[in-house]
Structures are given as C-alpha cells and as structure tokens.
Design a protein around this motif. Structure first.
Motif, PDB file in Angstrom:
ATOM      1  N   ALA A   1       1.074  -1.044  -0.114  1.00 57.66           N
ATOM      2  CA  ALA A   1      -0.235   0.009   0.006  1.00 57.66           C
ATOM      3  C   ALA A   1       0.761   1.074   0.044  1.00 57.66           C
ATOM      4  CB  ALA A   1      -0.930   0.012   1.144  1.00 57.66           C
ATOM      5  N   ASP A   2       0.565   2.228  -0.731  1.00 61.12           N
ATOM      6  CA  ASP A   2       1.245   3.514  -1.074  1.00 61.12           C
ATOM      7  C   ASP A   2       0.561   4.442  -0.855  1.00 61.12           C
ATOM      8  OD1 ASP A   2       3.502   5.097  -1.464  1.00 61.12           O
ATOM      9  OD2 ASP A   2       3.779   4.749  -3.681  1.00 61.12           O
ATOM     10  N   ASN A   3       0.833   5.521   0.086  1.00 63.74           N
ATOM     11  CA  ASN A   3       0.004   6.684   0.459  1.00 63.74           C
ATOM     12  C   ASN A   3       0.748   8.052  -0.330  1.00 63.74           C
ATOM     13  OD1 ASN A   3      -1.467   8.818   1.313  1.00 63.74           O
ATOM     14  ND2 ASN A   3      -0.868   8.340   3.627  1.00 63.74           N
ATOM     15  N   ARG A   4       0.130   8.118  -1.786  1.00 66.10           N
ATOM     16  CA  ARG A   4       0.767   8.948  -2.573  1.00 66.10           C
ATOM     17  C   ARG A   4       0.527  10.504  -2.297  1.00 66.10           C
ATOM     18  NH1 ARG A   4      -0.771   6.781  -8.196  1.00 66.10           N
ATOM     19  NH2 ARG A   4       0.229   8.641  -9.029  1.00 66.10           N
ATOM     20  N   LYS A   5      -0.755  10.731  -1.721  1.00 65.67           N
ATOM     21  CA  LYS A   5      -1.249  11.835  -1.084  1.00 65.67           C
ATOM     22  C   LYS A   5      -0.397  12.322   0.040  1.00 65.67           C
ATOM     23  CE  LYS A   5      -4.751  13.708  -2.767  1.00 65.67           C
ATOM     24  NZ  LYS A   5      -4.836  14.793  -3.635  1.00 65.67           N
ATOM     25  N   ALA A   6       0.192  11.636   0.724  1.00 64.12           N
ATOM     26  CA  ALA A   6       0.924  12.186   1.789  1.00 64.12           C
ATOM     27  C   ALA A   6       1.977  13.302   1.501  1.00 64.12           C
ATOM     28  CB  ALA A   6       1.500  11.109   2.848  1.00 64.12           C
ATOM     29  N   ARG A   7       2.773  13.155   0.532  1.00 65.86           N
ATOM     30  CA  ARG A   7       3.825  14.097   0.204  1.00 65.86           C
ATOM     31  C   ARG A   7       3.244  15.060  -0.386  1.00 65.86           C
ATOM     32  NH1 ARG A   7       8.562  11.612   1.495  1.00 65.86           N
ATOM     33  NH2 ARG A   7       8.659   9.691   1.267  1.00 65.86           N
ATOM     34  N   PHE A   8       2.042  15.000  -0.959  1.00 65.44           N
ATOM     35  CA  PHE A   8       1.436  16.473  -1.417  1.00 65.44           C
ATOM     36  C   PHE A   8       0.747  17.241  -0.308  1.00 65.44           C
ATOM     37  CE2 PHE A   8      -2.262  18.661  -3.354  1.00 65.44           C
ATOM     38  CZ  PHE A   8      -1.694  19.281  -4.216  1.00 65.44           C
TER      39      PHE A   8
ATOM     40  N   THR B   1      -4.238 -13.450   9.875  1.00 66.13           N
ATOM     41  CA  THR B   1      -5.064 -13.074   8.828  1.00 66.13           C
ATOM     42  C   THR B   1      -4.698 -11.860   8.155  1.00 66.13           C
ATOM     43  OG1 THR B   1      -6.915 -12.360  10.220  1.00 66.13           O
ATOM     44  CG2 THR B   1      -7.115 -14.694   9.411  1.00 66.13           C
ATOM     45  N   GLU B   2      -4.349 -10.997   8.884  1.00 63.86           N
ATOM     46  CA  GLU B   2      -3.979  -9.639   8.247  1.00 63.86           C
ATOM     47  C   GLU B   2      -2.740  -9.852   7.439  1.00 63.86           C
ATOM     48  OE1 GLU B   2      -5.316  -6.516  11.632  1.00 63.86           O
ATOM     49  OE2 GLU B   2      -3.554  -7.571  11.970  1.00 63.86           O
ATOM     50  N   VAL B   3      -1.857 -10.722   7.811  1.00 64.34           N
ATOM     51  CA  VAL B   3      -0.547 -10.870   7.076  1.00 64.34           C
ATOM     52  C   VAL B   3      -0.970 -11.498   5.817  1.00 64.34           C
ATOM     53  CG1 VAL B   3       1.685 -12.178   6.675  1.00 64.34           C
ATOM     54  CG2 VAL B   3       1.046 -11.108   8.843  1.00 64.34           C
ATOM     55  N   LYS B   4      -2.011 -12.525   5.727  1.00 64.30           N
ATOM     56  CA  LYS B   4      -2.367 -13.098   4.600  1.00 64.30           C
ATOM     57  C   LYS B   4      -3.138 -12.262   3.743  1.00 64.30           C
ATOM     58  CE  LYS B   4      -2.335 -17.861   6.174  1.00 64.30           C
ATOM     59  NZ  LYS B   4      -2.760 -19.123   5.520  1.00 64.30           N
ATOM     60  N   SER B   5      -3.989 -11.263   4.149  1.00 65.69           N
ATOM     61  CA  SER B   5      -4.576 -10.507   3.464  1.00 65.69           C
ATOM     62  C   SER B   5      -3.566  -9.055   2.637  1.00 65.69           C
ATOM     63  CB  SER B   5      -5.728  -9.720   4.179  1.00 65.69           C
ATOM     64  OG  SER B   5      -6.559  -8.697   3.701  1.00 65.69           O
ATOM     65  N   LEU B   6      -2.823  -8.928   3.559  1.00 67.68           N
ATOM     66  CA  LEU B   6      -1.773  -7.833   3.020  1.00 67.68           C
ATOM     67  C   LEU B   6      -0.793  -8.618   1.845  1.00 67.68           C
ATOM     68  CD1 LEU B   6       0.071  -6.076   6.094  1.00 67.68           C
ATOM     69  CD2 LEU B   6      -1.326  -5.421   4.260  1.00 67.68           C
ATOM     70  N   ARG B   7      -0.648  -9.913   1.837  1.00 69.49           N
ATOM     71  CA  ARG B   7      -0.009 -10.477   0.756  1.00 69.49           C
ATOM     72  C   ARG B   7      -0.704 -10.501  -0.393  1.00 69.49           C
ATOM     73  NH1 ARG B   7       4.597 -12.252   2.502  1.00 69.49           N
ATOM     74  NH2 ARG B   7       4.976 -13.071   4.445  1.00 69.49           N
ATOM     75  N   GLY B   8      -2.090 -10.274  -0.342  1.00 72.33           N
ATOM     76  CA  GLY B   8      -3.060 -10.036  -1.499  1.00 72.33           C
ATOM     77  C   GLY B   8      -3.119  -8.598  -2.070  1.00 72.33           C
ATOM     78  N   GLY B   9      -2.368  -7.815  -1.361  1.00 72.63           N
ATOM     79  CA  GLY B   9      -2.011  -6.443  -1.699  1.00 72.63           C
ATOM     80  C   GLY B   9      -3.331  -5.410  -1.957  1.00 72.63           C
ATOM     81  N   LYS B  10      -4.207  -5.549  -0.946  1.00 76.62           N
ATOM     82  CA  LYS B  10      -5.683  -4.671  -1.115  1.00 76.62           C
ATOM     83  C   LYS B  10      -5.760  -3.660  -0.092  1.00 76.62           C
ATOM     84  CE  LYS B  10      -7.443  -7.099  -4.540  1.00 76.62           C
ATOM     85  NZ  LYS B  10      -6.736  -7.151  -5.522  1.00 76.62           N
TER      86      LYS B  10
END
Length: 157
Positions: free
Chosen positions: A13-20, A37-46
């Motif tokens: 996950a990338d917070n692109r608006k943060a630097r703006f 379950t959080e780690v497994k969900s993160l590996r899905g990239g959502k």
C-alpha cells in the motif's frame, strides 16, 4: 534464460497523497504487529492507508484507520478491518515521534506498507507538517514543470 532478480521490497500500500499534503521532514521504518489473517490479506495487496495516521496510546505508537480487508478464507477467525495496530519501534524513536506530535504540531503519517527481503511487513512512517494551500499549489506547479521539461528534452533528442 536468466531469472529476473526479485525486487528488494514489495510495496503493498502506498500513500501517494501524503507527500502532497504534508511536508515530510523525517522518515523511519517500523515493524507492525499483525494477526495471521492480516498478513495473509496484505500478501494479496489490497490494503489502503490513504486516511491512516499514527498516534500515541499510552507508551506505544499505534497505526489508526489503516484498512486491511478481511481474508476471505479465514471465516470466523477474521480480524477487524480498521483496528488500531501497534507499531514496533525503539523507545527513543517512539518518544521522538510522540514529542513532535504533542509539542511542535507534527503528524506521523504512514507513507507505505511493504514486505522487506525477509518477508516481514513494515511501515514507512514520515514525520510531517501539513502544507498550506499555497505550498500545495507550488508543489503542483513544480511537478508540472518537471513533466514539461522531460517532454521537451525527449522531443529534442
């Protein structure tokens, strides 16, 4: 045929608006305490961290409002999607961030969540001060000029 080298860090996950929206003065890599379950969900990239922030809770620094979707195969053992998650930092770093938020008006903003080369979930945190409207306009103008300059250089040669 040679294998492509895998990227060192896989960004989830990338917070692109943060630097703006913020003038980032300092960044640090922090671990994050997650359930299975959080780690497994993160590996899905959502995951999304667009409206997330970090703040003090007692003696710890917690990540609030970060959305990690439920892991579909976990049925009843799933996690709460927006629960506060503990950030794993050294005591000196925690004290520095808490002091900056309380005294100097800074905000601790998550810039990205990624998996490092060892497969651990990490959060890149930035210590930032909110930009005023004219600063945001200046940033947009500079970005547009860099884009136009690159376009002109490509056309020239």
């Amino acid at each position: 045929m040679a294998k492509k080298p895998e990227p060192k860090n896989r960004v989830v996950a990338d917070n692109r608006k943060a630097r703006f929206n913020y003038e980032i003065t300092d960044t640090v890599e922090a671990g994050i305490a997650l359930t299975g379950t959080e780690v497994k969900s993160l590996r899905g990239g959502k995951a999304t961290i667009g409206e997330a922030f970090a703040g003090p809770s007692g003696n710890d620094l917690l990540l609030f409002n970060a959305y990690i979707p439920e892991y579909l195969e976990a049925n009843r053992f799933n996690h709460d999607t927006k629960r506060p998650r503990r950030l794993l930092l050294h005591r000196r770093q925690i004290d520095k961030f808490i002091g900056a938020t309380q005294r100097e008006g800074y905000t601790v903003v998550p810039l990205k969540i990624y998996f490092n080369e060892r497969g651990r979930a990490k959060v890149e945190l930035g210590l930032g001060r909110g930009k005023k409207l004219h600063d945001k306009r200046e940033t947009a103008k500079e970005r547009d000029w860099q884009r136009d300059k690159a376009r002109l250089m490509r056309a020239k040669g």
